[in-house]
Structures are given as structure tokens and as C-alpha cells.
Design a protein around this motif. Structure first.
Motif, PDB file in Angstrom:
ATOM      1  N   ASP A 231      -0.633  -0.629   3.013  1.00 12.60           N
ATOM      2  CA  ASP A 231       0.407  -1.591   2.675  1.00 12.60           C
ATOM      3  C   ASP A 231       1.772  -0.890   2.605  1.00 12.60           C
ATOM      4  OD1 ASP A 231       1.960  -3.653   1.786  1.00 12.60           O
ATOM      5  OD2 ASP A 231       1.039  -3.815  -0.192  1.00 12.60           O
TER       6      ASP A 231
ATOM      7  N   CYS B  89       5.664  -8.363  -1.253  1.00 16.63           N
ATOM      8  CA  CYS B  89       4.711  -7.424  -1.862  1.00 16.63           C
ATOM      9  C   CYS B  89       3.516  -8.151  -2.473  1.00 16.63           C
ATOM     10  CB  CYS B  89       5.419  -6.582  -2.922  1.00 16.63           C
ATOM     11  SG  CYS B  89       6.572  -5.371  -2.247  1.00 16.63           S
ATOM     12  N   LYS B  90       3.772  -9.299  -3.081  1.00 16.53           N
ATOM     13  CA  LYS B  90       2.691 -10.012  -3.753  1.00 16.53           C
ATOM     14  C   LYS B  90       1.621 -10.470  -2.768  1.00 16.53           C
ATOM     15  CE  LYS B  90       1.734 -13.943  -6.774  1.00 16.53           C
ATOM     16  NZ  LYS B  90       2.303 -15.115  -7.501  1.00 16.53           N
TER      17      LYS B  90
ATOM     18  N   CYS C  43       1.059  -9.347   0.208  1.00 17.55           N
ATOM     19  CA  CYS C  43       0.434  -8.195   0.849  1.00 17.55           C
ATOM     20  C   CYS C  43      -0.601  -7.543  -0.074  1.00 17.55           C
ATOM     21  CB  CYS C  43       1.492  -7.169   1.257  1.00 17.55           C
ATOM     22  SG  CYS C  43       2.507  -7.682   2.658  1.00 17.55           S
ATOM     23  N   SER C  44      -0.271  -7.441  -1.360  1.00 14.87           N
ATOM     24  CA  SER C  44      -1.232  -6.848  -2.297  1.00 14.87           C
ATOM     25  C   SER C  44      -2.485  -7.704  -2.422  1.00 14.87           C
ATOM     26  CB  SER C  44      -0.578  -6.657  -3.664  1.00 14.87           C
ATOM     27  OG  SER C  44      -0.187  -7.905  -4.224  1.00 14.87           O
TER      28      SER C  44
ATOM     29  N   GLU D 181      -6.407  -6.605  -1.621  1.00 21.97           N
ATOM     30  CA  GLU D 181      -7.512  -6.789  -2.563  1.00 21.97           C
ATOM     31  C   GLU D 181      -8.724  -7.417  -1.883  1.00 21.97           C
ATOM     32  OE1 GLU D 181      -6.306  -9.012  -5.945  1.00 21.97           O
ATOM     33  OE2 GLU D 181      -4.759  -7.585  -6.563  1.00 21.97           O
TER      34      GLU D 181
END
Length: 602
Positions: A508, A491-492, A494-495, A499
Motif C-alpha cells: 500500500d 488511505c482508508k 486502501c487499508s 485487510e
């Protein structure tokens, strides 16, 4: 006493009666064991009985007595086909179970491995007037008594080994003797199915059924009659010797994963609940599970008689059920770090698996399999010891870094008999229309990797790749949509990608999809860009074109295996290339536009 014979007894009953509780299985097993001892004691005792005592060991009702008299008056030879019930010997010792009129009763027997016991039994039978013929002496001599219009008794339900014919008995393959059919070829022979059904201690009741030998397959009809007796009895006909290895066929390690040719004509779909059982310990990682699927399918084709159960981690269970490649999907217990986790595997012993195949390569998996209790435990040995395996294929030293994983597994199964070709077709055909003009393209990106974080590219490289693809597709006037995929651990990254690419049409899905949902989303993609990961193998299985970047792994060892379009790009980690993303995008777009036959407008 918990030994191999006791386990065989429980296993046989559990296979034939899968709906019985374990307590009922054990209860019938105890009774069948008692009947086996009764049979042994009778063989030792009857030579000391008087003629009157031997006469009382068999009860003949009016119907049976009438049939015996008809057989005597026919003047024809009679072949008595007898199953292994605990008091079958009472038929041979009873003075009324005879042809009379100067004719004799003969018996074909299989010599006992214990020569002293064999001599005792033979002399005891001869003492009561039975002529004995050993199977080792061949069938030519055995036909003599029949030619002279005598009676001949034969136990037909023994395992006939490699030389026997292929048949199915109570749902499982077995080897049956061709001897009954050969002896019945004489057109004058009357074939009779004779069952000594136990009434009380040392006392049986004779049941006779005359067979129509003109229909052929005498042995098959006898087995059908025996199966009817077993299934009609609420306690499973315990006087039949359930502790015998009747189904001990096609179970040697060098042939286990390929059904012998003599069984190939049989159908098994209707008896899967009573079939031989194979437990397969699936790998822990998604990519390895995907690569093991063709092997499971090949096993299913090579051994259609098996009921296959897949042991897997919980997150893969629903997806594997949807694939339908096995009859049962068993989720591994939770709390993998606690000692109680292993004790839960003891409960799986109630299934009495005949064999266990391990695709996993860890001590944990070996202990799990040992606790399940299968008699044969197959696995691949690389450079370490696996003492809990009973049968293994040892790979050549160092080949694990040179040969693809699926080839190693295939070699292992070939070593254990598999001859089927691995099915490497993807589940969905590649969607490509030569005349299709794309208005938009949906590209998935899976930037993570569960088992090896070193495979991951930096966020900056993924951003460059996305922007490069967007610029390249603008020349074709094609809209570019991006979907990000990964586990909760991704998740990190991908986020961070979202951004940096906020101006793009990007979605996402990391951490929000099950394996089933992920496979469905992959089918809707036009392309997946990824590392060497489980997502790469899953998309390849689903038929989605993939562009995979290999950095610390070798594409020849862990690359995708199915026939869907694939673009594999190797990144040299020893030499940092600042223009990596530019080169990758350029080659990717050439390949991508070629497989979809995209033509640049103007």
C-alpha cells in the motif's frame, strides 16, 4: 499615469533587460518618457528657431564632418537610415546635414493619424528645405531623389505591420520594412546608418557608419547596429523611443498561437530570457493537467518564440519541471481561502506577461489572471459568463457532455490560430516482448478519485476483482503482485482492501508518493486498474497499460487520450449488476493476455 502606453514602455524595457530591478526599469522609463516629450517639443519649436540656433542643435566632431564631406564629394546618392531617437529631427533641420552643390535632402515619412499635427510637421520640414515623401504614395516616387544623386532620409525602425519582413530584434519577433533594401538596390546608392545621440536638451551628436550595401539585408544590419547601441548603454539608450510598439506583431487574437510563416526561419533558443511571455493557468485536477500537456507542447511548437510560464498548484510543480514542457513553473500561493491569496498575484505583474491562457474554468482562476495583468486573456466559455477574459471561444451548448475535453481545448486554440497537430504519444513506449514468458506480474490499483467520490467502487468490488485476477493468472502459473496507490484521502479504502487481501503479495503506497514518485512507479507496472481519475491519465501518459472503470462519467468525454494500451469498461449505475466484477475480470484477462501475447502453458 498608469495607462496602456506606460505599461508598454515598462514591458519593452523589462523584456529586453530581464535582469534589471523594477526600480531601474521605472527610472529608465521615466527618462525615456522625458525624451519623448522633448522630441515633441522640438518638432513644435524648431520652425521658430533662427538658422544659427538650428545649426547648434547638432554637434559634428572632426571624424563625422570628414565623412559628411566624403559623401558630398562622392557625387553618389546617399540613403540615410535613421532610428527613432528623441532628437532625430535635428538632423533634418541642421543646415550642415545637407549634400550641397545643388543637391537636396529628402525625407520619407509615415503620415500622422492627427491631420493637424501631420500638416504642422510637414510644413515645418519643408520650411527648412526638406523635400517630404509620404509612404502612402509608394516607393517609385521615393527613388527619384536617389537617382538624381540627392540624399534621402528614412526612419527604418518603425513597426512595418503585416506587409513587413520577418526579423528578430533584441530577442523578439518584429516586422521590418523592406523599403531600405528596395531603395538600396541602386548600385550607386551609399547606405549610411545615422544616429542623433542626445548630448543635452535640444542638442545631439551625429554618429555615422557607412554600410556595405553589397552584403544585402540593409534593414537587418541597421537593426543590429541599433541593438548594439542599446545594449552597450548602461541605461538602455533611453533617447530611443521605448514607448513605441516596435514588437507589436503576431499578437492579434485570431493568430496568437501560431507564428507567422515569415518568422519560421528564425532561431529563439538563445534569447528565451527576452522573449514574449505567455502565462498558462493550469487546471487544478491531475487528470485535466495531463490532458492539457499536449496542448502546451503544441503551443510551444506553434510559437517557438514564446517564453511559457505555467501557473499550477504546489503538488504538481516538481513533476511539471521534470517534464520540461515550459521555461518556468510558478507555484500558486498558499492559503487559497483568504483574500490575501489574490493580492499575491499583483506581484506577478513585474513579469509583464504579454498573454495569459486559462485551462481552468472557474471565477477564481479568472480573477487570478486579471490581477496578473496580461493584455490578452484567452479562455473557453461554456454556459456561463467570464467577464475577466479579453478573448474567448464559446463552445456549442451542451457539447461539454458530448465532446472530449481535449477536443474542446483544441477547438479553442484553433480559434486563436493554432495549426499544430496535438502530440498524443505516451512518454514511454509500451513494453511488450512476443517471446517473453512472465514469472510475475505487477498490477497497480488506484481505487480513489479526488474530485468525484461517486466514481469510487465499493471495497468489496475491488476485493472481488483482485481475487478474480489472481485465480485467472494461476492458470498461466504467473505470480500476482498488487500495489495500491492514492492520495491521503484514499488511505482508508486502501487499508480496507489490504485487510481483506492480507494473504496476497500486496503493498500500500497510498498517501506516501509525490506525483514524481507516482509517475516513476507507474512506469514499472504491467497494468493499472483504476476509476476515471487523475491516476488513470497519468499512467496513460507514462505508457502504462490501463484498465479503467467508468461509472458516473463518460469515457468519450473524459477518457484517456494517449496511445498506450487501454481497456475501458463502462458500468451501468442504473442497473445494479451483482456479477459486475466477474464480467470485468473475464474481459480484462482476455485483453491483458492478448496485449502481452501470454500463452497458457499446456
Amino acid at each position: 499615469v498608469p495607462n496602456a502606453r506606460w505599461r508598454l514602455l515598462l514591458s519593452n524595457l523589462s523584456h529586453v533587460f530581464p535582469n534589471w530591478s523594477l526600480s531601474k526599469v521605472k527610472s529608465v522609463a521615466f527618462e525615456s518618457s522625458a525624451r519623448m516629450f522633448e522630441m515633441g517639443f522640438f518638432s513644435l519649436c524648431y520652425p521658430f528657431m533662427s538658422g544659427e540656433e538650428r545649426r547648434r542643435t547638432v554637434f559634428y566632431d572632426e571624424k563625422t564632418s570628414s565623412r559628411l564631406e566624403e559623401l558630398r564629394l562622392s557625387g553618389r546618392p546617399v540613403l540615410m537610415l535613421i532610428p527613432h531617437t528623441c532628437l532625430f529631427e535635428t538632423l533634418a533641420t541642421s543646415p550642415l546635414f545637407r549634400p550641397f552643390g545643388g543637391k537636396s535632402l529628402g525625407a520619407i515619412y509615415r503620415p500622422n493619424k492627427n491631420p493637424v499635427l501631420d500638416e504642422w510637421i510637414t510644413k515645418a520640414r519643408e520650411k527648412v528645405g526638406i523635400k517630404t515623401f509620404s509612404r502612402k504614395e509608394g516607393i517609385i516616387r521615393d527613388r527619384g531623389p536617389l537617382k538624381a544623386a540627392n540624399w534621402l532620409a528614412l526612419l527604418y525602425d518603425q513597426n512595418a505591420g503585416l506587409r513587413g519582413g520577418g526579423a528578430k530584434f533584441l530577442g523578439r519577433v518584429c516586422s521590418v520594412s523592406p523599403l531600405p533594401g528596395l531603395l538600396a538596390k541602386n548600385e550607386r546608392v551609399i547606405c549610411v546608418h545615422a544616429v542623433a545621440r542626445r548630448v543635452s536638451f535640444f542638442r545631439s551628436k551625429l554618429e555615422l557608419k557607412i554600410l556595405d550595401e553589397r552584403e544585402g539585408n540593409v534593414s537587418g544590419k541597421c537593426h543590429d547596429l541599433l541593438a548594439s547601441n542599446i545594449m552597450a548603454c548602461s541605461s538602455g539608450f533611453p533617447e530611443w523611443l521605448w514607448s513605441h510598439g516596435k514588437w507589436k506583431t503576431n499578437n492579434m487574437s485570431h493568430e496568437y498561437f501560431q507564428l507567422q510563416d515569415k518568422f519560421r526561419h528564425l532561431s529563439f533558443e538563445e534569447t528565451k530570457d527576452r522573449a514574449n511571455r505567455l502565462a498558462v493557468r493550469m487546471p487544478n485536477w491531475l487528470g485535466d493537467i495531463v490532458m492539457s500537456i499536449p496542448l502546451v507542447i503544441a503551443i510551444k511548437k506553434g510559437r517557438p518564440d514564446l517564453r511559457i510560464s505555467l501557473f499550477c498548484m504546489k503538488q504538481y510543480a516538481e513533476w511539471l519541471r521534470n517534464l520540461g514542457i515550459a521555461e518556468d513553473i510558478i507555484e500558486l500561493p498558499n492559503q487559497r481561502s483568504r483574500i490575501g491569496y489574490f493580492f499575491e498575484f499583483l506581484s506577478y505583474r513585474r513579469y509583464f506577461f504579454d498573454a495569459n491562457l486559462l485551462f481552468s474554468n472557474s471565477l477564481r482562476g479568472d480573477i487570478e489572471t486579471f490581477l496578473v495583468g496580461a493584455g490578452n486573456r484567452f479562455g473557453l466559455v461554456r454556459d456561463h459568463c467570464r467577464p475577466f477574459l479579453t478573448d474567448f471561444y464559446k463552445s456549442e451548448k451542451g457539447c461539454s457532455t458530448k465532446i472530449h475535453q481535449i477536443i474542446l481545448w483544441e477547438k479553442m486554440l484553433n480559434h486563436f490560430g493554432l495549426r499544430e497537430k496535438l502530440p498524443l504519444s505516451s512518454l514511454s513506449a509500451f513494453r511488450c516482448s512476443l517471446e517473453h514468458s512472465f514469472d510475475s506480474i505487477k498490477i497497480g490499483i488506484a481505487p480513489g478519485s479526488m474530485n468525484t467520490p461517486e466514481k469510487r467502487l465499493p471495497v468489496s468490488e475491488w476485493v472481488k476483482i483482485c481475487r478474480g485476477i489472481q485465480q485467472g493468472l494461476e492458470k498461466f502459473k504467473i505470480e500476482f503482485k498488487v500495489e495500491l496507490f492514492g492520495t491521503s484521502k484514499d488511505c482508508k479504502i486502501c487499508s480496507e482492501i489490504v485487510e481483506h487481501l492480507s494473504v496476497m503479495n500486496i503493498q500500500d503506497y497510498s498517501g506516501n508518493t509525490t506525483i514524481v514518485q507516482l509517475s516513476e512507479k507507474f512506469k514499472d507496472l504491467d497494468l493499472l486498474i483504476c476509476n476515471d481519475s487523475g491516476a488513470m491519465h497519468l499512467a496513460n501518459l507514462m505508457g502504462t497499460p490501463i484498465a479503467a472503470i467508468f461509472s458516473v462519467t463518460n469515457k468519450n468525454v473524459t477518457g484517456p487520450i494517449f496511445d498506450a494500451p487501454k481497456f475501458l469498461f463502462e458500468l451501468d449505475c442504473d442497473k445494479h449488476d451483482s456479477n459486475f466484477s466477474v464480467k470485468f475480470v473475464k474481459k480484462l484477462l482476455l485483453w491483458f493476455t492478448d496485449i502481452y501475447k501470454i500463452k497458457k502453458n499446456g
